[in-house]
Design a protein around this motif. Sequence first.
Motif, PDB file in Angstrom:
ATOM      1  N   THR A  86       0.826  -1.205   0.000  1.00 30.99           N
ATOM      2  CA  THR A  86       0.000   0.000   0.000  1.00 30.99           C
ATOM      3  C   THR A  86       0.857   1.251   0.000  1.00 30.99           C
ATOM      4  OG1 THR A  86      -1.746  -1.171   1.212  1.00 30.99           O
ATOM      5  CG2 THR A  86      -1.834   1.231   1.225  1.00 30.99           C
ATOM      6  N   LEU A  87       1.938   1.233   0.784  1.00 29.52           N
ATOM      7  CA  LEU A  87       2.869   2.358   0.818  1.00 29.52           C
ATOM      8  C   LEU A  87       3.465   2.597  -0.570  1.00 29.52           C
ATOM      9  CD1 LEU A  87       4.603   4.447   2.318  1.00 29.52           C
ATOM     10  CD2 LEU A  87       6.166   2.588   2.924  1.00 29.52           C
ATOM     11  N   MET A  88       3.808   1.525  -1.277  1.00 32.77           N
ATOM     12  CA  MET A  88       4.363   1.651  -2.627  1.00 32.77           C
ATOM     13  C   MET A  88       3.314   2.160  -3.613  1.00 32.77           C
ATOM     14  SD  MET A  88       7.600   1.086  -2.724  1.00 32.77           S
ATOM     15  CE  MET A  88       7.512   2.162  -1.283  1.00 32.77           C
ATOM     16  N   GLN A  89       2.045   1.865  -3.366  1.00 32.92           N
ATOM     17  CA  GLN A  89       0.987   2.408  -4.212  1.00 32.92           C
ATOM     18  C   GLN A  89       0.945   3.930  -4.062  1.00 32.92           C
ATOM     19  OE1 GLN A  89      -1.541   0.645  -6.408  1.00 32.92           O
ATOM     20  NE2 GLN A  89      -1.197   2.771  -7.021  1.00 32.92           N
ATOM     21  N   TYR A  90       1.114   4.406  -2.835  1.00 30.84           N
ATOM     22  CA  TYR A  90       1.194   5.851  -2.606  1.00 30.84           C
ATOM     23  C   TYR A  90       2.369   6.453  -3.382  1.00 30.84           C
ATOM     24  CZ  TYR A  90       2.860  10.057  -0.261  1.00 30.84           C
ATOM     25  OH  TYR A  90       3.356  11.309  -0.006  1.00 30.84           O
ATOM     26  N   PHE A  91       3.532   5.800  -3.334  1.00 28.99           N
ATOM     27  CA  PHE A  91       4.704   6.289  -4.061  1.00 28.99           C
ATOM     28  C   PHE A  91       4.407   6.372  -5.558  1.00 28.99           C
ATOM     29  CE2 PHE A  91       7.083   6.106  -0.288  1.00 28.99           C
ATOM     30  CZ  PHE A  91       8.352   6.607  -0.503  1.00 28.99           C
ATOM     31  N   THR A  92       3.734   5.361  -6.096  1.00 30.00           N
ATOM     32  CA  THR A  92       3.400   5.358  -7.521  1.00 30.00           C
ATOM     33  C   THR A  92       2.430   6.481  -7.859  1.00 30.00           C
ATOM     34  OG1 THR A  92       3.746   2.965  -7.679  1.00 30.00           O
ATOM     35  CG2 THR A  92       2.416   3.989  -9.398  1.00 30.00           C
ATOM     36  N   ASP A  93       1.380   6.632  -7.058  1.00 28.28           N
ATOM     37  CA  ASP A  93       0.364   7.645  -7.324  1.00 28.28           C
ATOM     38  C   ASP A  93       0.950   9.052  -7.325  1.00 28.28           C
ATOM     39  OD1 ASP A  93      -1.555   5.687  -7.508  1.00 28.28           O
ATOM     40  OD2 ASP A  93      -2.398   6.031  -5.514  1.00 28.28           O
ATOM     41  N   TYR A  94       1.802   9.344  -6.346  1.00 30.52           N
ATOM     42  CA  TYR A  94       2.310  10.699  -6.175  1.00 30.52           C
ATOM     43  C   TYR A  94       3.703  10.907  -6.781  1.00 30.52           C
ATOM     44  CZ  TYR A  94      -1.650  12.027  -3.318  1.00 30.52           C
ATOM     45  OH  TYR A  94      -2.918  12.326  -2.896  1.00 30.52           O
ATOM     46  N   HIS A  95       4.168   9.942  -7.553  1.00 25.77           N
ATOM     47  CA  HIS A  95       5.443  10.037  -8.258  1.00 25.77           C
ATOM     48  C   HIS A  95       6.596  10.310  -7.292  1.00 25.77           C
ATOM     49  CE1 HIS A  95       3.145  11.311 -12.190  1.00 25.77           C
ATOM     50  NE2 HIS A  95       2.723  10.164 -11.678  1.00 25.77           N
ATOM     51  N   ARG A  96       6.535   9.694  -6.110  1.00 17.66           N
ATOM     52  CA  ARG A  96       7.638   9.812  -5.163  1.00 17.66           C
ATOM     53  C   ARG A  96       8.726   8.829  -5.559  1.00 17.66           C
ATOM     54  NH1 ARG A  96       6.152  12.689  -0.545  1.00 17.66           N
ATOM     55  NH2 ARG A  96       8.416  12.957  -0.414  1.00 17.66           N
ATOM     56  N   THR A  97       9.978   9.195  -5.286  1.00 18.40           N
ATOM     57  CA  THR A  97      11.118   8.358  -5.667  1.00 18.40           C
ATOM     58  C   THR A  97      11.668   7.646  -4.443  1.00 18.40           C
ATOM     59  OG1 THR A  97      11.710   9.863  -7.462  1.00 18.40           O
ATOM     60  CG2 THR A  97      13.409   8.328  -6.712  1.00 18.40           C
ATOM     61  N   ALA A  98      11.642   6.309  -4.463  1.00 21.06           N
ATOM     62  CA  ALA A  98      12.230   5.515  -3.386  1.00 21.06           C
ATOM     63  C   ALA A  98      13.740   5.482  -3.591  1.00 21.06           C
ATOM     64  CB  ALA A  98      11.650   4.102  -3.393  1.00 21.06           C
ATOM     65  N   MET A  99      14.487   6.088  -2.667  1.00 20.88           N
ATOM     66  CA  MET A  99      15.928   6.260  -2.851  1.00 20.88           C
ATOM     67  C   MET A  99      16.737   5.006  -2.527  1.00 20.88           C
ATOM     68  SD  MET A  99      16.188   9.199  -4.084  1.00 20.88           S
ATOM     69  CE  MET A  99      17.964   9.370  -3.996  1.00 20.88           C
ATOM     70  N   ALA A 100      16.184   4.103  -1.739  1.00 21.01           N
ATOM     71  CA  ALA A 100      16.910   2.889  -1.340  1.00 21.01           C
ATOM     72  C   ALA A 100      15.892   1.878  -0.839  1.00 21.01           C
ATOM     73  CB  ALA A 100      17.941   3.220  -0.251  1.00 21.01           C
ATOM     74  N   ILE A 101      16.397   0.725  -0.435  1.00 22.64           N
ATOM     75  CA  ILE A 101      15.489  -0.310   0.061  1.00 22.64           C
ATOM     76  C   ILE A 101      14.932   0.116   1.416  1.00 22.64           C
ATOM     77  CG2 ILE A 101      16.635  -2.162  -1.200  1.00 22.64           C
ATOM     78  CD1 ILE A 101      18.059  -2.921   1.388  1.00 22.64           C
ATOM     79  N   PRO A 102      13.740  -0.349   1.769  1.00 28.49           N
ATOM     80  CA  PRO A 102      13.140   0.033   3.046  1.00 28.49           C
ATOM     81  C   PRO A 102      13.742  -0.758   4.195  1.00 28.49           C
ATOM     82  CG  PRO A 102      11.754  -1.559   1.958  1.00 28.49           C
ATOM     83  CD  PRO A 102      12.886  -1.283   1.002  1.00 28.49           C
ATOM     84  N   PHE A 103      13.471  -0.303   5.409  1.00 33.92           N
ATOM     85  CA  PHE A 103      13.761  -1.142   6.568  1.00 33.92           C
ATOM     86  C   PHE A 103      12.557  -1.112   7.494  1.00 33.92           C
ATOM     87  CE2 PHE A 103      15.648   2.970   7.786  1.00 33.92           C
ATOM     88  CZ  PHE A 103      15.115   3.184   9.042  1.00 33.92           C
ATOM     89  N   PHE A 104      12.494  -2.123   8.343  1.00 34.77           N
ATOM     90  CA  PHE A 104      11.348  -2.335   9.225  1.00 34.77           C
ATOM     91  C   PHE A 104      11.827  -2.240  10.668  1.00 34.77           C
ATOM     92  CE2 PHE A 104      10.852  -4.458   5.226  1.00 34.77           C
ATOM     93  CZ  PHE A 104       9.558  -4.154   4.839  1.00 34.77           C
ATOM     94  N   ARG A 105      11.172  -1.405  11.449  1.00 34.44           N
ATOM     95  CA  ARG A 105      11.591  -1.132  12.822  1.00 34.44           C
ATOM     96  C   ARG A 105      10.627  -1.810  13.784  1.00 34.44           C
ATOM     97  NH1 ARG A 105      11.863   4.860  15.694  1.00 34.44           N
ATOM     98  NH2 ARG A 105      13.664   4.469  17.045  1.00 34.44           N
ATOM     99  N   LEU A 106      11.142  -2.682  14.613  1.00 35.61           N
ATOM    100  CA  LEU A 106      10.325  -3.456  15.558  1.00 35.61           C
ATOM    101  C   LEU A 106      10.139  -2.646  16.833  1.00 35.61           C
ATOM    102  CD1 LEU A 106      12.172  -6.847  15.001  1.00 35.61           C
ATOM    103  CD2 LEU A 106       9.994  -6.130  14.028  1.00 35.61           C
ATOM    104  N   MET A 107       8.874  -2.389  17.170  1.00 32.24           N
ATOM    105  CA  MET A 107       8.563  -1.465  18.250  1.00 32.24           C
ATOM    106  C   MET A 107       8.247  -2.141  19.579  1.00 32.24           C
ATOM    107  SD  MET A 107       9.144   1.229  16.630  1.00 32.24           S
ATOM    108  CE  MET A 107       8.678   2.415  17.891  1.00 32.24           C
TER     109      MET A 107
END
Length: 318
Positions: free
Chosen positions: A276-297
């Motif tokens: 879903t987050l990547m769908q937002y990036f596609t819709d708004y033409h945002r550029t993903a600069m690197a791979i994501p990371f996941f933070r355990l809370m």
Amino acid sequence: MKKWILIIVTLLIIFSVTVYILIPRQATMCVTLKINANENGVTRLLQDTSHWRKWWNYGNTNNGHADTNWEDGFVIDNIHLSVTEKLYKGLKLLLTSGEKVYNSQISIIPSGIDSSYILWQVKIPTGNNPFLKIIRYRTALQLKPAMQQMLARFTAFAENKENVYGIQLHQQGYDDTYLIATKIILEKQPTPKDIYGIINLLTDFAKSKSVLVPNGHPIYNITHWNKDSIQLMVAIPISRPIESEGKFEYKQMVKGNFIVTEVNGGPWNIQHTYQTLMQYFTDYHRTAMAIPFFRLMNEAPTKTDTLQWVTQIYQPVF
């Protein structure tokens, strides 16, 4: 006498011609509204009729005499709406008011990346009789307030990105700049057990070097090299820089900019939220600069209580 007859006939002719010019045999009534939201998200939200009850009742204690039962359609102020076709950027609908049935179409028109227009057109068959033309057109105009009310409520809902994407999104930096990390190669998708096993190794190493941050939140990312080779990298924050040692590698994180969202649940929820987050990036033409990371809370969760798992997703953004 003849003069008065001539005047009346002339006036009737002028009246008829004027009506034919102003109200064609097939008239069109339009309602247009600008919406501060991306066209793709607006289209998906509008076409998903399961959300119609949500945006109709959004911010309203009184539902405005509307009902949503999609076995029958959507009813507002005694006007029945039913979707007949989903279009590339819109919908075709039937509007029924009493015995009158009208064909209509909603079109989503882009206006930049973060705004668009909603154009709702209703076809009004008026016939040839000039008097009936006026009556039928004026009758159809009674649809307009309900259409405007419907679009206004939809717009208020769709201008909130959380409603469109179903997740909270915000941009921020990352404060834990000193990290100790390690990685392993697996032949299958990593499990929480794999991730927390590495966290324990990193924690023991950080304790031995007196750099452990007791309440620090571990992070990880997963890289699919191919179907039989998956890299799992895990890191924990530490209090100061140290030398790398063996499989434990010191890293300094660039604070940067990230689009961040939070998800409750296990691996499926995390993956779905990331898509879903990547769908937002596609819709708004945002550029993903690197791979994501996941933070355990939270602490290592139990297998049976995945709703208590809290994970933040950080996607670097330009």
